[in-house]
Scaffold this motif. Structure first.
Motif, mmCIF file in Angstrom:
data_model
loop_
_atom_site.group_PDB
_atom_site.id
_atom_site.type_symbol
_atom_site.label_atom_id
_atom_site.label_comp_id
_atom_site.label_asym_id
_atom_site.label_seq_id
_atom_site.Cartn_x
_atom_site.Cartn_y
_atom_site.Cartn_z
ATOM 1 N N ASP A 115 53.747 49.615 34.731
ATOM 2 C CA ASP A 115 54.572 49.258 35.876
ATOM 3 C C ASP A 115 53.733 48.813 37.076
ATOM 4 O OD1 ASP A 115 57.035 48.903 37.048
ATOM 5 O OD2 ASP A 115 57.242 50.957 37.728
ATOM 6 N N GLU A 116 54.037 47.625 37.596
ATOM 7 C CA GLU A 116 53.388 47.051 38.781
ATOM 8 C C GLU A 116 51.886 46.857 38.557
ATOM 9 O OE1 GLU A 116 54.693 49.574 42.053
ATOM 10 O OE2 GLU A 116 56.430 48.274 42.336
ATOM 11 N N ILE A 117 51.573 46.095 37.526
ATOM 12 C CA ILE A 117 50.178 45.871 37.147
ATOM 13 C C ILE A 117 49.409 45.139 38.239
ATOM 14 C CG2 ILE A 117 50.596 43.655 35.997
ATOM 15 C CD1 ILE A 117 48.585 44.579 33.831
ATOM 16 N N ASP A 118 50.124 44.380 39.091
ATOM 17 C CA ASP A 118 49.450 43.604 40.122
ATOM 18 C C ASP A 118 48.947 44.454 41.279
ATOM 19 O OD1 ASP A 118 52.224 43.984 40.446
ATOM 20 O OD2 ASP A 118 52.298 42.546 42.077
ATOM 21 N N LYS A 119 49.258 45.756 41.280
ATOM 22 C CA LYS A 119 48.731 46.636 42.330
ATOM 23 C C LYS A 119 47.262 46.967 42.113
ATOM 24 C CE LYS A 119 52.753 49.116 44.131
ATOM 25 N NZ LYS A 119 53.372 50.455 44.319
ATOM 26 N N ALA A 120 46.815 46.896 40.874
ATOM 27 C CA ALA A 120 45.447 47.294 40.545
ATOM 28 C C ALA A 120 44.457 46.187 40.873
ATOM 29 C CB ALA A 120 45.361 47.676 39.068
ATOM 30 N N ASP A 121 43.188 46.496 40.691
ATOM 31 C CA ASP A 121 42.113 45.530 40.887
ATOM 32 C C ASP A 121 42.319 44.307 39.993
ATOM 33 O OD1 ASP A 121 39.130 44.649 39.867
ATOM 34 O OD2 ASP A 121 39.135 45.208 41.986
ATOM 35 N N ILE A 122 41.798 43.161 40.412
ATOM 36 C CA ILE A 122 41.996 41.913 39.679
ATOM 37 C C ILE A 122 41.439 41.975 38.269
ATOM 38 C CG2 ILE A 122 39.849 40.892 40.551
ATOM 39 C CD1 ILE A 122 43.204 39.072 39.816
ATOM 40 N N GLU A 123 40.419 42.829 38.042
ATOM 41 C CA GLU A 123 39.825 42.939 36.712
ATOM 42 C C GLU A 123 40.616 43.863 35.789
ATOM 43 O OE1 GLU A 123 37.431 41.175 35.383
ATOM 44 O OE2 GLU A 123 37.358 40.056 37.260
ATOM 45 N N PHE A 124 41.575 44.583 36.320
ATOM 46 C CA PHE A 124 42.338 45.547 35.525
ATOM 47 C C PHE A 124 42.977 44.911 34.293
ATOM 48 C CE2 PHE A 124 46.219 47.773 34.389
ATOM 49 C CZ PHE A 124 45.862 49.102 34.401
ATOM 50 N N PRO A 125 43.723 43.796 34.429
ATOM 51 C CA PRO A 125 44.332 43.208 33.226
ATOM 52 C C PRO A 125 43.300 42.772 32.183
ATOM 53 C CG PRO A 125 45.317 42.302 35.222
ATOM 54 C CD PRO A 125 44.101 43.059 35.642
ATOM 55 N N ASN A 126 42.189 42.175 32.643
ATOM 56 C CA ASN A 126 41.152 41.735 31.697
ATOM 57 C C ASN A 126 40.546 42.900 30.935
ATOM 58 O OD1 ASN A 126 41.307 38.962 32.083
ATOM 59 N ND2 ASN A 126 39.876 38.984 33.807
ATOM 60 N N ASP A 127 40.456 44.057 31.593
ATOM 61 C CA ASP A 127 39.864 45.227 30.953
ATOM 62 C C ASP A 127 40.748 45.791 29.847
ATOM 63 O OD1 ASP A 127 37.699 45.014 32.608
ATOM 64 O OD2 ASP A 127 38.370 46.530 34.040
ATOM 65 N N LEU A 128 41.997 45.344 29.776
ATOM 66 C CA LEU A 128 42.918 45.823 28.737
ATOM 67 C C LEU A 128 43.173 44.785 27.642
ATOM 68 C CD1 LEU A 128 45.666 47.699 30.808
ATOM 69 C CD2 LEU A 128 43.930 48.723 29.337
ATOM 70 N N LEU A 129 42.513 43.629 27.729
ATOM 71 C CA LEU A 129 42.804 42.542 26.799
ATOM 72 C C LEU A 129 42.625 42.958 25.343
ATOM 73 C CD1 LEU A 129 41.217 39.387 28.504
ATOM 74 C CD2 LEU A 129 43.628 40.002 28.310
ATOM 75 N N LEU A 130 41.483 43.533 25.023
ATOM 76 C CA LEU A 130 41.178 43.887 23.641
ATOM 77 C C LEU A 130 42.140 44.943 23.121
ATOM 78 C CD1 LEU A 130 39.329 43.566 21.193
ATOM 79 C CD2 LEU A 130 37.873 45.370 22.139
ATOM 80 N N GLU A 131 42.394 45.958 23.948
ATOM 81 C CA GLU A 131 43.255 47.065 23.513
ATOM 82 C C GLU A 131 44.690 46.599 23.263
ATOM 83 O OE1 GLU A 131 39.648 48.575 25.288
ATOM 84 O OE2 GLU A 131 41.149 47.169 26.060
ATOM 85 N N LEU A 132 45.199 45.729 24.118
ATOM 86 C CA LEU A 132 46.567 45.246 23.943
ATOM 87 C C LEU A 132 46.657 44.228 22.809
ATOM 88 C CD1 LEU A 132 47.754 44.808 27.654
ATOM 89 C CD2 LEU A 132 48.202 46.704 26.096
ATOM 90 N N ASP A 133 45.562 43.537 22.555
ATOM 91 C CA ASP A 133 45.543 42.521 21.498
ATOM 92 C C ASP A 133 45.362 43.154 20.128
ATOM 93 O OD1 ASP A 133 45.863 39.869 20.878
ATOM 94 O OD2 ASP A 133 43.726 39.398 20.977
ATOM 95 N N LYS A 134 44.352 44.005 20.007
ATOM 96 C CA LYS A 134 44.016 44.603 18.717
ATOM 97 C C LYS A 134 44.741 45.919 18.446
ATOM 98 C CE LYS A 134 40.900 41.456 17.800
ATOM 99 N NZ LYS A 134 41.109 40.465 16.716
ATOM 100 N N MET A 135 45.348 46.490 19.488
ATOM 101 C CA MET A 135 46.050 47.773 19.342
ATOM 102 C C MET A 135 45.100 48.874 18.854
ATOM 103 S SD MET A 135 49.289 47.811 20.229
ATOM 104 C CE MET A 135 49.219 46.686 21.609
#
Length: 280
Positions: A115-135
């Motif tokens: 919820d409200e991912i845009d509140k975090a640091d700009i690198e936050f979404p990139n830091d989750l790329l692998l985990e959300l992609d590969k599960m």
């Protein structure tokens, strides 16, 4: 099973399509829209419709991506070792599972709300790329790889406080929740107040949508604020004539504190009311 909304949540055909497309593609559903348009509530109602658990990860400005995976409490382990605690021999006692780990280890597919991912640091979404992609992700302290038993249905909300990275956007199915038109809004209100007087509802809706059109308004009232305002109007049995007075309604509605949430907008409406009286 296709999501078509629930008794408590009115989902437009476009929103239904977005939810079902994200589930079919097994992609996170990225939801944007004005605050108060039901982004967070959608996750709650989707979990209810699918009869599954909702896991909520509310993001703050200080939230780091690794907290969604796990956190290792080295300080507690050091303290326990100084006290001679037996459990220090097993490092697992000091690893706290994050929301993604909870979702990955659930015994059936769950709904995970970021919820409200845009509140975090700009690198936050990139830091989750692998985990959300590969599960999956790796726990270095225990040297184990955590893989999702069942792929969770992921909903991610954003209020557009900052732009999200392109690499992250490519991995999501995107939907912008438009502000409800009058017909949709009436359906939403009737879910909350099924016995509301139609005359009161019509007049209140006119005032509400007129207020949203006022030029220069810093914060337009949202759906949730309309629901609160109607509750007050019903509880106080407000005279409909007070709402019918369009010159007054366009300026300062009765019990405006439920709709107007900052002093600049109050001052603007007071000026409009003064100008309206002058013209009268």
């Amino acid at each position: 099973m296709k999501f078509t909304g629930t008794q408590e949540y009115v989902a437009t055909p476009e929103l239904q399509m977005a939810v079902n497309a994200a589930i079919t593609l097994q992609r996170p559903l990225l939801l944007k829209g004005e605050p108060g348009t039901g982004k967070t509530m959608l996750a709650e109602q989707l979990a209810q419709a699918l009869d599954t658990q909702l896991i909520q990860w509310h993001i703050k400005s200080t939230t780091k991506a690794h907290q969604g995976l796990y956190e290792y409490d080295a300080v507690s382990r050091l303290r326990d070792s100084q006290l001679g605690e037996e459990k220090v021999k097993d490092i697992r006692h000091y690893i706290k599972k994050g929301k993604l780990w909870e979702a990955f280890s659930a015994d059936k597919p769950v709904v995970l709300l970021i919820d409200e991912i845009d509140k975090a640091d700009i690198e936050f979404p990139n830091d989750l790329l692998l985990e959300l992609d590969k599960m999956e992700f790796y726990v270095y302290e225990t040297q184990e790889r955590i893989k999702a038993v069942h792929r969770p249905i992921i909903l991610i909300t954003s209020n557009n406080e900052k732009e999200l990275p392109d690499a992250f956007l490519r991995r999501c199915f995107f939907h912008y929740i438009d502000f409800p038109d009058k017909d949709t809004m009436q359906k939403i209100v009737e879910v909350h107040y099924p016995s509301i007087k139609q005359q009161l509802l019509r007049e209140a809706m006119d005032v509400f949508f007129d207020l949203r059109k006022v030029p220069g308004l810093k914060k337009k009232p949202s759906t949730s604020e309309l629901i609160d305002w109607l509750k007050l109007l019903i509880a106080d049995d407000v005279d409909i004539e007070l709402l019918r007075n369009k010159d007054y309604a366009n300026a300062i509605p009765p019990m405006y504190g439920a709709l107007v949430k900052n002093e600049q907008d109050v001052e603007l409406l007071q000026k409009l009311a003064f100008m309206s009286r002058r013209k009268g």
